[in-house]
Design a protein around this motif. Structure first.
Motif, PDB file in Angstrom:
ATOM      1  N   ASP A 199      28.342  52.996  39.942  1.00 16.49           N
ATOM      2  CA  ASP A 199      29.262  53.644  40.881  1.00 16.49           C
ATOM      3  C   ASP A 199      30.665  53.657  40.307  1.00 16.49           C
ATOM      4  O   ASP A 199      31.113  52.681  39.699  1.00 16.49           O
ATOM      5  CB  ASP A 199      29.275  52.890  42.224  1.00 16.49           C
ATOM      6  CG  ASP A 199      27.967  53.021  42.971  1.00 16.49           C
ATOM      7  OD1 ASP A 199      27.082  53.749  42.483  1.00 16.49           O
ATOM      8  OD2 ASP A 199      27.832  52.393  44.037  1.00 16.49           O
ATOM      9  N   ASN A 200      31.383  54.777  40.492  1.00 19.86           N
ATOM     10  CA  ASN A 200      32.750  54.924  39.965  1.00 19.86           C
ATOM     11  C   ASN A 200      32.821  54.619  38.475  1.00 19.86           C
ATOM     12  O   ASN A 200      33.769  53.976  37.997  1.00 19.86           O
ATOM     13  CB  ASN A 200      33.715  54.017  40.735  1.00 19.86           C
ATOM     14  CG  ASN A 200      33.906  54.466  42.165  1.00 19.86           C
ATOM     15  OD1 ASN A 200      33.212  53.987  43.057  1.00 19.86           O
ATOM     16  ND2 ASN A 200      34.822  55.402  42.397  1.00 19.86           N
ATOM     17  N   ASP A 201      31.772  55.045  37.756  1.00 18.64           N
ATOM     18  CA  ASP A 201      31.700  54.822  36.305  1.00 18.64           C
ATOM     19  C   ASP A 201      31.775  53.348  35.948  1.00 18.64           C
ATOM     20  O   ASP A 201      32.240  52.974  34.861  1.00 18.64           O
ATOM     21  CB  ASP A 201      32.824  55.580  35.591  1.00 18.64           C
ATOM     22  CG  ASP A 201      32.698  57.089  35.753  1.00 18.64           C
ATOM     23  OD1 ASP A 201      31.545  57.580  35.734  1.00 18.64           O
ATOM     24  OD2 ASP A 201      33.728  57.762  35.908  1.00 18.64           O
ATOM     25  N   GLY A 202      31.315  52.499  36.859  1.00 18.25           N
ATOM     26  CA  GLY A 202      31.278  51.068  36.586  1.00 18.25           C
ATOM     27  C   GLY A 202      32.599  50.359  36.780  1.00 18.25           C
ATOM     28  O   GLY A 202      32.702  49.160  36.522  1.00 18.25           O
ATOM     29  N   LYS A 203      33.631  51.072  37.244  1.00 23.14           N
ATOM     30  CA  LYS A 203      34.952  50.455  37.417  1.00 23.14           C
ATOM     31  C   LYS A 203      35.087  49.869  38.821  1.00 23.14           C
ATOM     32  O   LYS A 203      34.533  50.392  39.787  1.00 23.14           O
ATOM     33  CB  LYS A 203      36.067  51.466  37.165  1.00 23.14           C
ATOM     34  CG  LYS A 203      36.210  51.839  35.694  1.00 23.14           C
ATOM     35  CD  LYS A 203      37.591  52.403  35.402  1.00 23.14           C
ATOM     36  CE  LYS A 203      37.807  52.557  33.899  1.00 23.14           C
ATOM     37  NZ  LYS A 203      39.198  52.916  33.580  1.00 23.14           N
ATOM     38  N   VAL A 204      35.871  48.784  38.912  1.00 24.22           N
ATOM     39  CA  VAL A 204      36.101  48.114  40.190  1.00 24.22           C
ATOM     40  C   VAL A 204      37.567  47.706  40.295  1.00 24.22           C
ATOM     41  O   VAL A 204      38.295  47.650  39.297  1.00 24.22           O
ATOM     42  CB  VAL A 204      35.214  46.860  40.340  1.00 24.22           C
ATOM     43  CG1 VAL A 204      33.747  47.218  40.363  1.00 24.22           C
ATOM     44  CG2 VAL A 204      35.503  45.845  39.224  1.00 24.22           C
ATOM     45  N   ASP A 205      37.989  47.441  41.528  1.00 22.98           N
ATOM     46  CA  ASP A 205      39.252  46.756  41.784  1.00 22.98           C
ATOM     47  C   ASP A 205      38.923  45.308  42.131  1.00 22.98           C
ATOM     48  O   ASP A 205      37.841  45.020  42.675  1.00 22.98           O
ATOM     49  CB  ASP A 205      40.002  47.401  42.945  1.00 22.98           C
ATOM     50  CG  ASP A 205      40.538  48.786  42.604  1.00 22.98           C
ATOM     51  OD1 ASP A 205      40.772  49.055  41.405  1.00 22.98           O
ATOM     52  OD2 ASP A 205      40.718  49.599  43.528  1.00 22.98           O
ATOM     53  N   VAL A 206      39.852  44.396  41.847  1.00 22.43           N
ATOM     54  CA  VAL A 206      39.600  42.976  42.087  1.00 22.43           C
ATOM     55  C   VAL A 206      40.810  42.331  42.734  1.00 22.43           C
ATOM     56  O   VAL A 206      41.952  42.579  42.323  1.00 22.43           O
ATOM     57  CB  VAL A 206      39.261  42.226  40.776  1.00 22.43           C
ATOM     58  CG1 VAL A 206      38.897  40.763  41.080  1.00 22.43           C
ATOM     59  CG2 VAL A 206      38.117  42.900  40.035  1.00 22.43           C
ATOM     60  N   ALA A 207      40.548  41.493  43.744  1.00 23.17           N
ATOM     61  CA  ALA A 207      41.563  40.611  44.319  1.00 23.17           C
ATOM     62  C   ALA A 207      41.094  39.181  44.100  1.00 23.17           C
ATOM     63  O   ALA A 207      40.060  38.779  44.646  1.00 23.17           O
ATOM     64  CB  ALA A 207      41.767  40.897  45.803  1.00 23.17           C
ATOM     65  N   GLY A 208      41.832  38.434  43.283  1.00 18.86           N
ATOM     66  CA  GLY A 208      41.431  37.078  42.955  1.00 18.86           C
ATOM     67  C   GLY A 208      42.476  36.069  43.393  1.00 18.86           C
ATOM     68  O   GLY A 208      43.670  36.256  43.149  1.00 18.86           O
ATOM     69  N   PHE A 209      42.037  35.001  44.048  1.00 16.66           N
ATOM     70  CA  PHE A 209      42.932  33.942  44.503  1.00 16.66           C
ATOM     71  C   PHE A 209      42.684  32.670  43.698  1.00 16.66           C
ATOM     72  O   PHE A 209      41.550  32.198  43.604  1.00 16.66           O
ATOM     73  CB  PHE A 209      42.707  33.669  45.995  1.00 16.66           C
ATOM     74  CG  PHE A 209      43.356  32.410  46.494  1.00 16.66           C
ATOM     75  CD1 PHE A 209      44.726  32.215  46.351  1.00 16.66           C
ATOM     76  CD2 PHE A 209      42.609  31.411  47.098  1.00 16.66           C
ATOM     77  CE1 PHE A 209      45.331  31.037  46.799  1.00 16.66           C
ATOM     78  CE2 PHE A 209      43.200  30.247  47.557  1.00 16.66           C
ATOM     79  CZ  PHE A 209      44.566  30.061  47.409  1.00 16.66           C
ATOM     80  N   SER A 210      43.744  32.152  43.071  1.00 15.97           N
ATOM     81  CA  SER A 210      43.701  30.859  42.381  1.00 15.97           C
ATOM     82  C   SER A 210      42.601  30.863  41.306  1.00 15.97           C
ATOM     83  O   SER A 210      42.626  31.693  40.399  1.00 15.97           O
ATOM     84  CB  SER A 210      43.497  29.750  43.416  1.00 15.97           C
ATOM     85  OG  SER A 210      43.776  28.486  42.874  1.00 15.97           O
ATOM     86  N   PHE A 211      41.614  29.960  41.404  1.00 13.42           N
ATOM     87  CA  PHE A 211      40.522  29.924  40.422  1.00 13.42           C
ATOM     88  C   PHE A 211      39.824  31.274  40.323  1.00 13.42           C
ATOM     89  O   PHE A 211      39.473  31.728  39.231  1.00 13.42           O
ATOM     90  CB  PHE A 211      39.522  28.832  40.811  1.00 13.42           C
ATOM     91  CG  PHE A 211      38.266  28.824  40.000  1.00 13.42           C
ATOM     92  CD1 PHE A 211      38.282  28.436  38.667  1.00 13.42           C
ATOM     93  CD2 PHE A 211      37.057  29.207  40.558  1.00 13.42           C
ATOM     94  CE1 PHE A 211      37.114  28.434  37.910  1.00 13.42           C
ATOM     95  CE2 PHE A 211      35.888  29.211  39.821  1.00 13.42           C
ATOM     96  CZ  PHE A 211      35.920  28.821  38.491  1.00 13.42           C
ATOM     97  N   GLY A 212      39.651  31.964  41.454  1.00  9.30           N
ATOM     98  CA  GLY A 212      39.018  33.277  41.431  1.00  9.30           C
ATOM     99  C   GLY A 212      39.814  34.292  40.641  1.00  9.30           C
ATOM    100  O   GLY A 212      39.250  35.193  40.015  1.00  9.30           O
ATOM    101  N   GLY A 213      41.146  34.162  40.651  1.00  8.73           N
ATOM    102  CA  GLY A 213      41.977  35.043  39.846  1.00  8.73           C
ATOM    103  C   GLY A 213      41.785  34.810  38.364  1.00  8.73           C
ATOM    104  O   GLY A 213      41.798  35.759  37.562  1.00  8.73           O
ATOM    105  N   ARG A 214      41.599  33.567  37.987  1.00  6.51           N
ATOM    106  CA  ARG A 214      41.355  33.261  36.562  1.00  6.51           C
ATOM    107  C   ARG A 214      39.990  33.776  36.121  1.00  6.51           C
ATOM    108  O   ARG A 214      39.830  34.248  34.993  1.00  6.51           O
ATOM    109  CB  ARG A 214      41.476  31.753  36.348  1.00  6.51           C
ATOM    110  CG  ARG A 214      42.896  31.245  36.598  1.00  6.51           C
ATOM    111  CD  ARG A 214      42.954  29.745  36.747  1.00  6.51           C
ATOM    112  NE  ARG A 214      42.525  29.076  35.533  1.00  6.51           N
ATOM    113  CZ  ARG A 214      41.868  27.916  35.503  1.00  6.51           C
ATOM    114  NH1 ARG A 214      41.542  27.318  36.647  1.00  6.51           N
ATOM    115  NH2 ARG A 214      41.534  27.369  34.367  1.00  6.51           N
ATOM    116  N   VAL A 215      39.000  33.699  37.016  1.00  5.71           N
ATOM    117  CA  VAL A 215      37.690  34.276  36.702  1.00  5.71           C
ATOM    118  C   VAL A 215      37.811  35.785  36.522  1.00  5.71           C
ATOM    119  O   VAL A 215      37.217  36.369  35.605  1.00  5.71           O
ATOM    120  CB  VAL A 215      36.672  33.938  37.810  1.00  5.71           C
ATOM    121  CG1 VAL A 215      35.369  34.719  37.598  1.00  5.71           C
ATOM    122  CG2 VAL A 215      36.386  32.444  37.836  1.00  5.71           C
ATOM    123  N   ALA A 216      38.609  36.438  37.377  1.00  4.71           N
ATOM    124  CA  ALA A 216      38.815  37.877  37.252  1.00  4.71           C
ATOM    125  C   ALA A 216      39.456  38.225  35.913  1.00  4.71           C
ATOM    126  O   ALA A 216      39.087  39.222  35.274  1.00  4.71           O
ATOM    127  CB  ALA A 216      39.683  38.380  38.402  1.00  4.71           C
TER     128      ALA A 216
END
Length: 302
Positions: free
Chosen positions: A90-107
């Motif tokens: 979907d959408n050529d495999g592109k995504v938007d991401v919202a990452g908080f703290s550790f989740g932001g580093r994973v992003a």
């Protein structure tokens, strides 16, 4: 937790939400209806977060080694496995991401291992480096969980479990006290904070959080946010960094430094990275200022 857009006429990329270290899907459910109005949304727990998988999915042998590698590099690869399973091309495999703290580093790690697949990246409470107080916090959490040393020799199985549960509960109190501002905790009261402590212990495991702390909080080398920022240049369309003015975990100065590292300079202007300080908030801006944070994410992504 996945939700399809309730407005199929709007064609925005899917939004992936990644939470902080001791959080779970349950921590983010109340945000979901607001984001899902005009896009598909996926919230998932990274490896080390949440409960262990049931035995019908993982054998006992697999469970014994389940947390052997929860490094940011591994998390980055797992991110795309989850996204591709959920959305395909979907959408050529592109995504938007919202990452908080550790989740932001994973992003950020996901953007490194597969460049040009994250369109816009919204990061909250992610610093270029930890300051000394942040290092003290991380060390104290490792000591509380026993992540620096595992010494349960001679303990019976029940004693070992009780010890792990006690450590996890102590850690939960500490991370909540560090994550939220004093004013906010005083306003919600002790009874409500106690339910948050119960939630950390209910939805996470001692072994999983210990593994995250040991493998991703100290000595990350090329997987620190500052190092990843250098390798991400040109691979993400734009960035938005948000931090609370009273953040003890990711200092505003170090978040600003990360914004400067991520920014693309053209004619002496950084045209692809914004930086915002939310006054009177601690580390947990998405929960202390829920509506403000949510509206900031939506406005930025659209």
């Amino acid at each position: 937790l996945q939700s399809k857009s309730t407005n199929p006429a709007v064609d925005h990329p899917p939004l992936i939400i990644l939470g902080g270290m001791a959080q779970s899907i349950a921590s983010w459910e109340f945000h979901l209806p607001h984001f899902a109005k005009d896009r598909s949304v996926l919230i998932y727990e990274c490896l080390g977060q949440g409960p262990l998988p049931p035995e019908e999915i993982c054998s006992n042998a697999e469970l014994d080694t389940y947390y052997d590698d929860v490094s940011l590099e591994r998390q980055g690869h797992d991110f795309w496995s989850v996204v591709d399973d959920a959305f395909g091309n979907d959408n050529d495999g592109k995504v938007d991401v919202a990452g908080f703290s550790f989740g932001g580093r994973v992003a950020m790690a996901a953007a490194v291992v597969q460049p040009n697949r994250i369109r816009r990246l919204h990061l909250t409470g992610v610093a270029a480096e930890r300051d000394e107080y942040g290092n003290v916090l991380c060390l104290s959490w490792k000591e509380m969980l026993g992540a620096n040393y595992i010494d349960i020799m001679g303990e019976k199985e029940g004693e070992e479990t009780n010890n792990a549960n006690s450590r996890l509960r102590t850690f939960a109190w500490s991370i909540i006290l560090a994550t939220y501002s004093e004013q906010f905790l005083a306003s919600v009261g002790a009874a409500r904070v106690l339910t948050w402590v119960d939630g950390v212990c209910k939805y996470n495991t001692h072994s999983g959080l210990s593994a995250i702390l040991l493998q991703t909080h100290g000595g990350e080398g090329q997987w620190t946010p500052a190092s990843m920022a250098e390798r991400m240049k040109g691979s993400v369309e734009s960035f938005k960094l948000v931090v609370g003015s009273n953040d003890k975990v990711a200092s505003p100065d170090q978040v600003l430094r990360l914004a400067q590292l991520l920014g693309r300079e053209e004619e002496n202007k950084q045209d692809n990275c914004c930086y915002k300080v939310v006054e009177n908030c601690g580390h947990a801006v998405p929960f202390e200022a829920m509506r403000l944070w949510r509206e900031d994410v939506i406005k930025y992504l659209t």
